[in-house]
Design an enzyme around this catalytic site. Structure first.
Site, PDB file in Angstrom:
ATOM      1  N   SER A 158       0.830  -1.210   0.000  1.00 34.22           N
ATOM      2  CA  SER A 158       0.000   0.000   0.000  1.00 34.22           C
ATOM      3  C   SER A 158       0.866   1.263   0.000  1.00 34.22           C
ATOM      4  O   SER A 158       0.449   2.301  -0.518  1.00 34.22           O
ATOM      5  CB  SER A 158      -0.979  -0.006   1.170  1.00 34.22           C
ATOM      6  OG  SER A 158      -0.306  -0.196   2.371  1.00 34.22           O
ATOM      7  N   HIS A 171       1.630   1.775  -3.515  1.00 29.68           N
ATOM      8  CA  HIS A 171       0.469   2.333  -4.222  1.00 29.68           C
ATOM      9  C   HIS A 171       0.280   3.829  -3.972  1.00 29.68           C
ATOM     10  O   HIS A 171      -0.573   4.466  -4.580  1.00 29.68           O
ATOM     11  CB  HIS A 171      -0.802   1.560  -3.861  1.00 29.68           C
ATOM     12  CG  HIS A 171      -0.879   0.237  -4.551  1.00 29.68           C
ATOM     13  ND1 HIS A 171      -1.725  -0.764  -4.161  1.00 29.68           N
ATOM     14  CD2 HIS A 171      -0.190  -0.253  -5.615  1.00 29.68           C
ATOM     15  CE1 HIS A 171      -1.559  -1.810  -4.955  1.00 29.68           C
ATOM     16  NE2 HIS A 171      -0.625  -1.531  -5.841  1.00 29.68           N
TER      17      HIS A 171
END
Ligand SMILES: [Zn+2]
Ligand SMILES: [Zn+2]
Length: 389
Positions: free
Chosen positions: A68, A71
């Site tokens: 994450s 991301h």
């Protein structure tokens, strides 16, 4: 203090439905709807102060880079970050954190300066339906360090006492450096624990477990399945080096699915062959590639089998519902680590699991941007930032 800082452009997408609160506060429940052109830099920032009486000041010693985080580094064609989660910028990222306590507020009772600790970053509200139902990991009002509050990729950080977990029991068994590295690894391992044991209800001793995807969460799933008494643990990945790690962490055998495919063999065939045709009692999807993996899971379900989804896959994938009906199988979605950190620390402290082999690279804070760039190449298992050397 030195810190990694992510900045970006606040640019809500056409048609995105941001609340007044999000618009006014420049934060988004879905970062991919509002934040563009992220920039990661290492900067000087003022050190955080203790504000609440239950605040704990922590010197970060080991912080994992998660998918994450990557991301929030990568963008789509229009420059928007890829993470569909709550984010406020500018931000110090980092949510897989271990460090040592430096200072505590007057209301803190359970930790003292010098204690090694891991940090649970999610601060749930305790008031909403999810919290009251005992599913605080799904709290809609939560704040999360490393996402909408500053996290651990800095020399110093703040956490509430209720979000701090002592690593003293791990320290009894391991060196100081290993204690902090293990502490950081407990976060991704807790994600696997919550899915397999809290949401899906776990396995019985003697079960067969298939883990699809051997990133840190899949590798932890392998170790946890072994610790829980699985008779057979099979792992699958597209990287042969991660397959080797899976065997080190407790898989009976790990298979490179690219090599299998070249021989015309499917993961489902391997699972059936290794379970006398019975199939897997638990199948874990930890690759975020359900489109490719679901047919293999559906072709290898034991009667009463459980399927646990831990990998994030943005798109829709076809599902062969008859496969689940015929096998009386159940599907369990899970996210986050709430309820998993304490048992994982205990397992690591007792030596029942050892997550250390999954660390494949270490970087100091000054080279943290190179570290996230390397993580974006997706060749490693876990890359750690060591903010204080
Ligand atoms: Zn994460
Ligand atoms: Zn809540």
């Amino acid at each position: 203090m030195r810190a990694i800082e992510i900045t970006g452009e606040w640019s809500p997408r056409e048609g995105s439905r941001l609340s007044k609160d999000e618009q006014a506060g420049h934060w988004a429940r879905n970062a991919a709807d509002a934040w563009r052109n992220p920039r990661w830099t290492v900067v000087d920032r003022p050190a955080p102060d203790l504000i609440r009486p239950d605040d704990v000041l922590i010197r970060s010693r080991a912080v994992g880079i998660c998918g994450s985080d990557v991301h929030l580094y990568e963008t789509d064609a229009s420059g928007y970050v890829l993470l569909p989660y709550r984010v406020r910028l500018p931000l110090v990222p980092g949510h897989e954190i271990a460090g040592e306590v430096v200072e505590v507020g007057p209301a803190v009772h359970n930790v003292r300066p010098g204690d090694p600790v891991a940090v649970q970053t999610l601060q749930y509200c305790g008031r909403c339906d999810a919290c009251r139902a005992g599913l605080a990991g799904h709290c809609g009002e939560a704040e999360d360090r490393g996402f909408n509050l500053d996290g651990g990729m800095a020399e110093l950080m703040i956490s509430r006492e209720s979000n701090v977990r002592s690593l003293a029991a791990v320290r009894e068994r391991h060196s100081e450096r290993d204690t902090f590295e293990i502490g950081a690894l407990c976060e991704p391992a807790s994600v696997a624990y919550v899915g397999m044991f809290l949401r899906a209800g776990g396995i019985l001793p003697g079960a067969a477990v298939a883990v699809h995807g051997c990133g840190p969460i899949g590798l932890a799933a392998v170790a946890l399945a072994r610790a829980a008494g699985a008779a057979t643990v099979l792992a699958f990945d597209t990287s042969s080096s991660r397959c080797k790690l899976a065997e080190e962490l407790g898989a009976d055998a790990a298979y490179d699915v690219v090599a299998l495919r070249a021989q015309g063999v499917q993961a489902a065939d391997v699972i059936l062959e290794n379970t006398h045709g019975e199939g897997a009692d638990m199948s874990v999807e930890a690759a975020g590639a359900a489109g490719a993996i679901l047919p293999q899971i559906e072709g290898s379900l034991a009667v009463g089998g459980k399927v646990v989804f831990l990998g994030s896959e943005a798109g829709a994938v076809p599902m062969q519902t008859m496969a689940y009906m015929l096998r009386g199988a159940t599907v369990h979605g899970s996210i986050g680590n709430i309820g998993g950190l304490d048992p994982v620390i205990a397992l690591q402290a007792s030596g029942r699991i050892d997550l250390r082999p999954m660390v494949t690279a270490r970087y100091d804070l000054e080279h943290a941007v190179e570290a996230v760039e390397r993580a974006s190449q997706r060749q490693d298992a876990k890359i750690l930032i060591l903010p204080n050397g």
